[in-house]
Design a protein around this motif. Structure first.
Motif, mmCIF file in Angstrom:
data_model
loop_
_atom_site.group_PDB
_atom_site.id
_atom_site.type_symbol
_atom_site.label_atom_id
_atom_site.label_comp_id
_atom_site.label_asym_id
_atom_site.label_seq_id
_atom_site.Cartn_x
_atom_site.Cartn_y
_atom_site.Cartn_z
ATOM 1 N N GLU A 1 -3.670 6.670 -4.581
ATOM 2 C CA GLU A 1 -3.539 5.529 -3.744
ATOM 3 C C GLU A 1 -3.404 4.235 -4.434
ATOM 4 O OE1 GLU A 1 -6.940 4.588 -1.362
ATOM 5 O OE2 GLU A 1 -5.621 3.991 0.423
ATOM 6 N N LEU B 1 -4.523 -1.647 -7.722
ATOM 7 C CA LEU B 1 -5.608 -1.063 -7.744
ATOM 8 C C LEU B 1 -5.178 0.485 -7.654
ATOM 9 C CD1 LEU B 1 -8.324 -3.400 -5.795
ATOM 10 C CD2 LEU B 1 -7.917 -3.129 -8.115
ATOM 11 N N ALA B 2 -5.670 1.477 -8.293
ATOM 12 C CA ALA B 2 -5.240 2.849 -8.090
ATOM 13 C C ALA B 2 -6.625 3.688 -8.018
ATOM 14 C CB ALA B 2 -4.280 3.198 -9.226
ATOM 15 N N LYS B 3 -6.381 4.682 -6.933
ATOM 16 C CA LYS B 3 -7.492 5.692 -6.985
ATOM 17 C C LYS B 3 -6.997 7.075 -6.518
ATOM 18 C CE LYS B 3 -10.474 5.688 -3.044
ATOM 19 N NZ LYS B 3 -11.282 4.771 -2.051
ATOM 20 N N ASN C 1 -3.098 -0.081 -4.087
ATOM 21 C CA ASN C 1 -2.959 -1.417 -3.289
ATOM 22 C C ASN C 1 -2.465 -2.324 -4.277
ATOM 23 O OD1 ASN C 1 -3.975 -0.638 -0.855
ATOM 24 N ND2 ASN C 1 -6.094 -0.816 -1.458
ATOM 25 N N HIS D 1 0.878 -1.076 0.035
ATOM 26 C CA HIS D 1 -0.095 -0.006 -0.007
ATOM 27 C C HIS D 1 0.965 1.140 -0.023
ATOM 28 C CE1 HIS D 1 -2.656 3.196 2.010
ATOM 29 N NE2 HIS D 1 -3.348 2.810 1.109
#
Ligand code: NAG
Length: 186
Positions: free
Chosen positions: A178, A162-164, A180, A45
């Motif tokens: 962010e 996973l990107a945000k 993960n 993370h």
């Protein structure tokens, strides 16, 4: 005479079988050995910082789309972005994201093609890399991209990221994503 031929036949056949046996076991050791070892599963993370406006930007536009492009199709950026433990850029830097991304869609959906090497500088991951190659539709809330390989502690890595976007400044283009990352590796 017959017995000499049968002995020769037996000798040649057993020789061929033994050669084939060697070839088979070589192939098996090449293909099977890594799969016999247990896989490690690791989740990472971190936060990824696109910095376009500072004196030392970490993200540079290197290709402007030609004038006949449905702007901004073709726009290409190179990055050497810091990866931090927390969202704050001043928090601990755990590595960098080095690579390129380009606007690769003419469909008005802002889909980037990203190829990024994550290089880690901490603890047992120091010097190890993960390579991410995938499609990033930047207007979607969460984007999934494949992790296609790795080095060092992450040899044989396979997984996904996973990107945000957790922060974006439209005047500078600066953004914080962010991440993960979940991977199987050795
Ligand atoms: C990453 O995982 C954390 C903890 O499960 C979650 O709160 C966060 O929304 C996730 N972010 C992304 C981009 O998947």
């Amino acid at each position: 005479m017959t017995s000499i031929f049968s002995i020769l036949f037996l000798l040649i056949t057993s020789y061929l079988i033994s050669i084939q046996g060697q070839v088979m076991s070589l192939e098996e050791s090449n293909i099977m050995l890594p799969l016999e070892k247990p896989h490690s599963f690791t989740q990472l993370h971190f936060y990824f910082h696109d910095i376009l406006d500072s004196e030392n930007p970490s993200t540079l536009k290197i290709i402007n789309p030609p004038s006949n492009s449905h702007a901004p199709f073709g726009a290409t950026y190179i990055i050497d972005n810091p990866l931090t433990e927390k969202q704050d850029l001043n928090s601990n830097i755990i590595g960098r994201a080095q690579g390129t991304y380009a606007l690769a869609s003419q469909q008005g959906d802002f889909a980037l093609k990203m190829d990024v090497n994550f290089v880690f500088i901490e603890g047992s991951y120091k010097g190890s890399t993960l390579t991410m190659l995938g499609r990033n539709v930047i207007v979607d809330e969460v984007r999934e991209m494949p992790i296609v390989g790795g080095t060092g502690a992450f040899r044989f890595a396979k997984g996904y990221a996973l990107a945000k976007t957790v922060w974006y400044d439209s005047s500078s283009g600066n953004a914080i994503e962010e991440f993960n990352v979940s991977i199987y590796h050795f």
